[in-house]
Design an enzyme around this catalytic site. Sequence first.
Site: not given
Lengths: 595, 595
Positions: A299, A439-441
């Site tokens: 993140r 992406y990645e949250g």
Amino acid sequence: MPYVAPVKDMLFVMNELAGLSEVVTYPQYVEAGADLDLAPAILEEAAKFTQDVVAPLNWPGDQHPSVLRDGQVYTSPGFKEAFSQFASAGWQGVVHPSKFGGQGLPKLISTACFEMVNSANMSFALCPMLTDGAIEALLTAASPDIQERYVPKMISGEWTGTMNLTEPQAGSDLSMVRTRAAPQDDGTYKILGTKIYITYGDHDMAKNIVHLVLARLPDAPEGIKGISLFVAPKFMVSADGSLGKKNDIECVSLEHKLGIKASPTAVLQFGDHGGAVAYLVGEENRGLEYMFVMMNAARFSVGMQGVAVAERAYQKAVQYAKDRVQSRDLSGSPAPVAIIHQPDVKRMLMTMRGYTESARALAYYAAAAFDAQHAAPDEVVRKQNQAIYEFLVPIVKGYSTEMSIDVASLGIQVHGGMGFIEETGAAQHYRDARILTIYEGTTAIQANDLVGRKTVRDGGATAKIFCDKIMQTEKALAESDSADALAVLKQLTMARHAFEDSVTYIVSHAKTEIKEVYAGSFAYLRLCGLLFGAWQMARALLSAQALRAGDPPFFDAKIATARFFAENLLPQTQALAISILEGGQSTNALAPEQF
Amino acid sequence: MPYVAPVKDMLFVMNELAGLSEVVTYPQYVEAGADLDLAPAILEEAAKFTQDVVAPLNWPGDQHPSVLRDGQVYTSPGFKEAFSQFASAGWQGVVHPSKFGGQGLPKLISTACFEMVNSANMSFALCPMLTDGAIEALLTAASPDIQERYVPKMISGEWTGTMNLTEPQAGSDLSMVRTRAAPQDDGTYKILGTKIYITYGDHDMAKNIVHLVLARLPDAPEGIKGISLFVAPKFMVSADGSLGKKNDIECVSLEHKLGIKASPTAVLQFGDHGGAVAYLVGEENRGLEYMFVMMNAARFSVGMQGVAVAERAYQKAVQYAKDRVQSRDLSGSPAPVAIIHQPDVKRMLMTMRGYTESARALAYYAAAAFDAQHAAPDEVVRKQNQAIYEFLVPIVKGYSTEMSIDVASLGIQVHGGMGFIEETGAAQHYRDARILTIYEGTTAIQANDLVGRKTVRDGGATAKIFCDKIMQTEKALAESDSADALAVLKQLTMARHAFEDSVTYIVSHAKTEIKEVYAGSFAYLRLCGLLFGAWQMARALLSAQALRAGDPPFFDAKIATARFFAENLLPQTQALAISILEGGQSTNALAPEQF
């Protein structure tokens, strides 16, 4: 257009705002050879490599994406050779432990290198980024045997890593993961299932690929508490480290994406021929917890990708604005002038610059907190920095990526009609940046994390720490007493009040009016990003005032950018606070069928 | 995903906010057969045609753009047939004079039709949009002979039109146009030069193309006062209207664009074989003035394209949010729910909805002002509406297009990872929308127009008219005394004050601090868009409260959307006013070499 790494600004931020001089005194970095001279040396090397080798592949990669042929992915022209240079120069190992072949340097230093490679070529940079995450996860949870078998080859760049989380029915909600892991008599497992959106899930840049896979054991509990983490290599690895036969993992398709086209996004089929051989990482059913280690690192990295693509878009726009001669100067000129003289073009360039510099400063500050959390000798310092870093991760991720889309869009706008023509290259940044808030949250996931785990859980205690720090900066601005400092002070104080009001509202209403509070989570994240970014810019202004004589053009620009940010971008916090405090009810007012 | 024309909202806006009942009483519309029943009938027809015929070609057109083969452009699959249906149903002629075969209906009605065809397929809609502009210009300035020769065939859709303004060195600054027009003995001219970014500059959808071209006569004055307007057909037209040989106009290439890929964007070479035969439109050296007629119509239209693409992106996002089941409800649910229940998804959908509905309302309101300007029997009414319309054009163009990019970007975000995959279709809107803030005058051009010609020139008099109108709405909100009305009132009043402060600052500083004032021009345009949009939404709320019993779900949603807009989007005006009043100096602080 060539990329020029902003080494001067990076070093300024590292030294003046992030406290590099403190970081390099931590024992483990001293041991690794870090000192104040090392950072510029490494940054210069990274600049050279990324400018000369990686950046020129960016546009060709967009035009010639990775392709899947007969079950094997072939990457864009030049990627394989560039990655081989990346690996042999040791870039994959900058932060990783020396015991496995890394350099063991501070995250603060590696972050600058990471920014450069991403500015140069986001698609390329995704491969080492995913490998970093996989290394982290193995170092956190895997047995020594697994670590020794995989980690050194990953650090050396001979092999790369992937994260296999998402499935068609399980995106942001990993509790819905269905991939199964069947225990075998020899202690291994067989993985069966389909994983999607696997970045560099297959490619030809390394000899092996180390897949980290979330899957369920038989009789595992429902939901997130029944997910375990496995490692499954593309090619089997014997005890002596040599590669054996291909595992039962098939790349069945690549996605046709809006951007980052050179990076292959794979659909991986595990176990079409009996099951992919895999090894349990750590303990059963703790997979999500381990994956979060990897995801938290990722993140932060994605936030840095936002800074990186914004920097590249900014450089391109500046160059065009200097070159393009059209229209007379507003205050009169005998002939047409370069458009950079037009106030609205300056407004766009300053906005791009302000967002990029503030997000860089905040991210580097966070990286230094990470280093302190892990390496500071004093436990109190470590604890406090952990809280600071964890609070900042969703902000670095959410704020930097959201602003990167706006910056890339402004980059197109500065180019006028040319910006809409693909060959110009500005449009690629706009397309590439668009994945970063997903992406990645997604930003929503970051915002929920910031509200719930980071603000409400400790009753606003960490938020209060930031308020205190900002008030110290306000005090210094007041004492400095320059017109610029006072202009920044006025806006910073208003914004800090908006933050305090928001924190108070959120903490006191999170239980009783949960939907109203979470309706404001995005606004709260953005408010934090703007405030903390402005705070770093204010600190930069104070340093620049003190150092000005050494390099007036650079420091004057820093002061002007800080003031621009405070007067033209930071005031958004006033609007966001209204939305947080008053807008939750109307946000939730419509029933689904009324849409 | 299918498109469903929002006929109910369109009619609500036309009837309740834009004053359709007044517009249809203007004599020329009465004569054309307009009445209150006509609008719904036409809108239903347009909905049917655009939904069934035009919308299905949108995604295939993106995947199979127009191509240039041997000097001839071939459009995307199905476009030719769809345009033939469009033409034969009479859609090209809705607003144009009946004496040339049009229907002579109000712009208010045609605007709704125009929105639909653009929501269905922006690339397709560009062809009739450019033809509309060319018709306008010919009707404004061309001789009766030229009008009779060209206009009827354009209104019938047998031929189409183009605007040839831009050249490689002359984008926003048309004073730099270099294309030459050489007078011939027979009273015609030969055009020599290169024009770029010519939308539908060549195609196979019509039998002929009528190019309107800006060029310089020999010995014409320098700059914008030396530009004349010419008409040059693709195929020569004899006196009897039959087509002769091909003119000396060559499509030498098509641009490779970020979006609107199905619409061919041509580079046209005039006169490679001696000169393209052309006819002067109107008087010498008045070309730019005539072109502005066309461009003003086109600017409004591009604003409507913003509304249209936002509506389409919104519909798609709503559908996905209703279908995608993932994660539990925040206040607890036994199983995962559709993501539309998540507050942040609602925040995104409400933002998309609020921007789209407000921009639609404002644009339709402007269209009615245009109708009043041209057709109201009372001259005072005509004059006042001219001022209103002209003030609103840059706002409709600038605000609707800027918001459409944000809305399309949110459309991707709602889809999560799926949004980044091209096949989903959300990304197409993000790519398509990106041209809207650029062509027909960038947002900066609109903002400069709004500041200079529309606000400063009359000393803020027209701006004051809007303040008075908004204050009347505030009064009605106060009298209505519902919680929703009062919540909207509070924010609307604050925003109106921000507008008044900005106008005062701009009018009083425009001469003395020109660069500071123009540095805030974008912020001022955005402030106006938000305020006027919120004002229309407030009027909508008042109507909805009165009409509620007739259709509670629809009117309740309107009320909630108005309140959402006021509390969550309108407060941005506070930040924008700070930027306008205080941010100009820091925006201009850096010298070009400091960037």
